[in-house]
Design a protein around this motif. Structure first.
Motif, short mmCIF file in Angstrom:
data_model
loop_
_atom_site.label_atom_id
_atom_site.label_comp_id
_atom_site.label_asym_id
_atom_site.label_seq_id
_atom_site.Cartn_x
_atom_site.Cartn_y
_atom_site.Cartn_z
N ILE A 1 -15.39 -3.06 3.74
CA ILE A 1 -15.51 -4.39 4.33
C ILE A 1 -14.21 -5.18 4.25
CG2 ILE A 1 -18.00 -4.59 3.99
CD1 ILE A 1 -17.41 -6.24 1.47
N GLY A 2 -13.18 -4.61 3.67
CA GLY A 2 -11.92 -5.33 3.60
C GLY A 2 -10.98 -4.75 2.57
N GLU A 3 -9.86 -5.42 2.40
CA GLU A 3 -8.87 -5.03 1.41
C GLU A 3 -8.44 -6.26 0.61
OE1 GLU A 3 -5.58 -2.55 2.73
OE2 GLU A 3 -6.60 -2.28 4.66
N GLU A 4 -8.13 -6.04 -0.66
CA GLU A 4 -7.53 -7.11 -1.46
C GLU A 4 -6.04 -7.10 -1.21
OE1 GLU A 4 -6.22 -10.01 -3.39
OE2 GLU A 4 -8.41 -9.74 -3.28
N GLU A 5 -5.48 -8.24 -0.81
CA GLU A 5 -4.07 -8.30 -0.45
C GLU A 5 -3.17 -8.53 -1.66
OE1 GLU A 5 -3.51 -11.16 2.62
OE2 GLU A 5 -4.55 -9.96 4.14
N ARG A 6 -3.70 -9.17 -2.70
CA ARG A 6 -2.88 -9.43 -3.87
C ARG A 6 -2.85 -8.19 -4.77
NH1 ARG A 6 -3.92 -14.90 -7.28
NH2 ARG A 6 -4.24 -15.64 -5.15
N LEU A 7 -1.70 -7.83 -5.29
CA LEU A 7 -1.58 -6.64 -6.13
C LEU A 7 -2.40 -6.80 -7.40
CD1 LEU A 7 -0.19 -3.88 -6.66
CD2 LEU A 7 1.64 -5.18 -7.80
N LEU A 8 -3.33 -5.86 -7.61
CA LEU A 8 -4.22 -5.95 -8.76
C LEU A 8 -3.62 -5.34 -10.03
CD1 LEU A 8 -7.64 -5.15 -7.04
CD2 LEU A 8 -6.81 -7.38 -7.85
N ILE A 9 -2.69 -4.42 -9.90
CA ILE A 9 -2.13 -3.80 -11.10
C ILE A 9 -0.89 -4.56 -11.60
CG2 ILE A 9 -3.06 -1.47 -10.81
CD1 ILE A 9 -0.35 -0.69 -9.56
N GLN A 10 -1.09 -5.84 -11.82
CA GLN A 10 -0.06 -6.67 -12.43
C GLN A 10 -0.69 -7.42 -13.59
OE1 GLN A 10 1.03 -10.37 -10.31
NE2 GLN A 10 -0.34 -9.70 -8.65
N SER A 11 0.14 -7.96 -14.45
CA SER A 11 -0.39 -8.69 -15.60
C SER A 11 -0.93 -10.04 -15.16
CB SER A 11 0.69 -8.86 -16.67
OG SER A 11 1.78 -9.59 -16.13
N THR A 12 -1.88 -10.54 -15.92
CA THR A 12 -2.39 -11.89 -15.74
C THR A 12 -1.70 -12.80 -16.75
OG1 THR A 12 -4.17 -11.63 -17.37
CG2 THR A 12 -4.62 -10.91 -15.09
N SER A 13 -2.05 -14.07 -16.71
CA SER A 13 -1.50 -15.02 -17.69
C SER A 13 -2.42 -15.17 -18.90
CB SER A 13 -1.25 -16.37 -17.04
OG SER A 13 -2.47 -16.92 -16.55
N ILE A 14 -3.38 -14.25 -19.04
CA ILE A 14 -4.32 -14.29 -20.16
C ILE A 14 -3.74 -13.52 -21.33
CG2 ILE A 14 -6.64 -13.63 -20.92
CD1 ILE A 14 -7.49 -13.81 -17.94
N HIS A 15 -3.65 -14.16 -22.49
CA HIS A 15 -3.12 -13.52 -23.68
C HIS A 15 -4.18 -12.62 -24.31
CE1 HIS A 15 0.67 -15.74 -23.92
NE2 HIS A 15 -0.01 -16.79 -23.52
N PHE A 16 -3.73 -11.56 -24.97
CA PHE A 16 -4.65 -10.65 -25.63
C PHE A 16 -5.56 -11.38 -26.61
CE2 PHE A 16 -5.90 -7.83 -29.08
CZ PHE A 16 -6.45 -6.76 -28.39
N ASP A 17 -5.00 -12.30 -27.37
CA ASP A 17 -5.81 -12.96 -28.40
C ASP A 17 -6.79 -13.99 -27.83
OD1 ASP A 17 -4.09 -15.01 -27.74
OD2 ASP A 17 -3.09 -15.11 -29.69
N GLU A 18 -6.80 -14.17 -26.51
CA GLU A 18 -7.79 -15.02 -25.86
C GLU A 18 -9.04 -14.26 -25.44
OE1 GLU A 18 -6.25 -18.03 -22.88
OE2 GLU A 18 -4.53 -16.67 -22.96
N ALA B 1 0.82 -1.21 0.00
CA ALA B 1 0.00 0.00 0.00
C ALA B 1 0.85 1.26 0.00
CB ALA B 1 -0.95 0.00 1.20
N VAL B 2 2.01 1.19 0.61
CA VAL B 2 2.90 2.36 0.67
C VAL B 2 3.37 2.73 -0.73
CG1 VAL B 2 5.11 3.21 1.51
CG2 VAL B 2 3.64 1.86 3.02
#
Length: 240
Positions: A122-139, A106-107
């Motif tokens: 009601i809470g916080e998401e602990e995993r960083l959301l602004i990272q890439s996923t393993s989903i390819h653009f063409d999917e 968070a810092v």
């Protein structure tokens, strides 16, 4: 025909880059003040504040599409907008399974707050959301068909996290029928440079991270019926 003002790219306080004042109630309230007809909250790789946004939107007679700003493996941002909240949350779970296990700081990145329908934290998401996923653009196009949604490559004219910047081209075999441009004044130039863009939908949104960034009613779509499905089908470039 129904002429609707829209802003389909708004971040809530679940996105670490967004202001803490971007709660569901505040977003909808500002959209009402600005007299928007249709909005979508599209947090990074998550749809989990959409339920609260939709409930608040009902009170203000605003249409709220459930959405997400997906980050592909190529770090291309894609708006994913859905016919129903249920489909959006199913896709949320699909994406979460393909998100890296990097813990949010968070810092460094900012808080990632979850809200309920009463606009209570009601809470916080602990995993960083602004990272890439393993989903390819063409999917993504076929995934949106599977999850009753539509893909809109985001801010393709920007020099970061965009289709044209990150990939440098529109992949052969692409099927998406709408793109988002941050600066609509560049639409003519982009369409001249990219033949694929000729004849498909082009929208422009605020990509708001602060309440004051949410668009005034300056962009419009026309649909036969003022329904979420009609808006989704307009973005799909199909008949309403």
């Amino acid at each position: 025909m129904n002429r609707l003002s829209y802003d389909l790219h708004i971040h809530s306080c679940l996105s670490p880059c967004a202001d803490e004042d971007m709660t569901p109630a505040n977003i909808v309230g500002m959209a009402s003040i600005k007299e928007l007809d249709v909005i979508a909250v599209t947090d990074h790789n998550s749809c989990r504040n959409c339920r609260a946004v939709i409930e608040w939107a009902k009170q203000y007679d605003i249409m709220a599409l459930p959405g997400m700003e997906l980050t592909t493996e190529e770090e291309v941002h894609v708006l994913c907008l859905f016919e129903t909240l249920e489909s959006a949350l199913q896709f949320d779970r699909y994406v979460y399974e393909r998100l890296g296990h990097i813990r949010n700081s968070a810092v460094i990145f900012g808080e990632q707050y979850l809200y309920n329908e009463k606009d209570e934290r009601i809470g916080e998401e602990e995993r960083l959301l602004i990272q890439s996923t393993s989903i390819h653009f063409d999917e993504v196009y076929d995934l949106m068909r599977q999850f009753d949604g539509v893909m809109v490559p985001a801010h393709i004219d920007k020099s970061a996290n965009s289709l044209l910047y990150n990939l440098g081209f529109i992949p052969e075999g692409s099927k998406f029928q709408c793109v988002e441009i941050a600066n609509l004044q560049r639409k003519k130039q982009l369409c001249e440079e990219q033949e694929y863009l000729q004849g498909i939908r082009v929208i422009s949104d605020s990509d708001a991270h602060y309440l004051t960034d949410i668009n005034e009613p300056k962009n419009w779509i026309e649909v036969e019926k003022p329904t979420i499905l009609s808006v989704i089908n307009w973005l799909r470039n199909t008949r309403n």
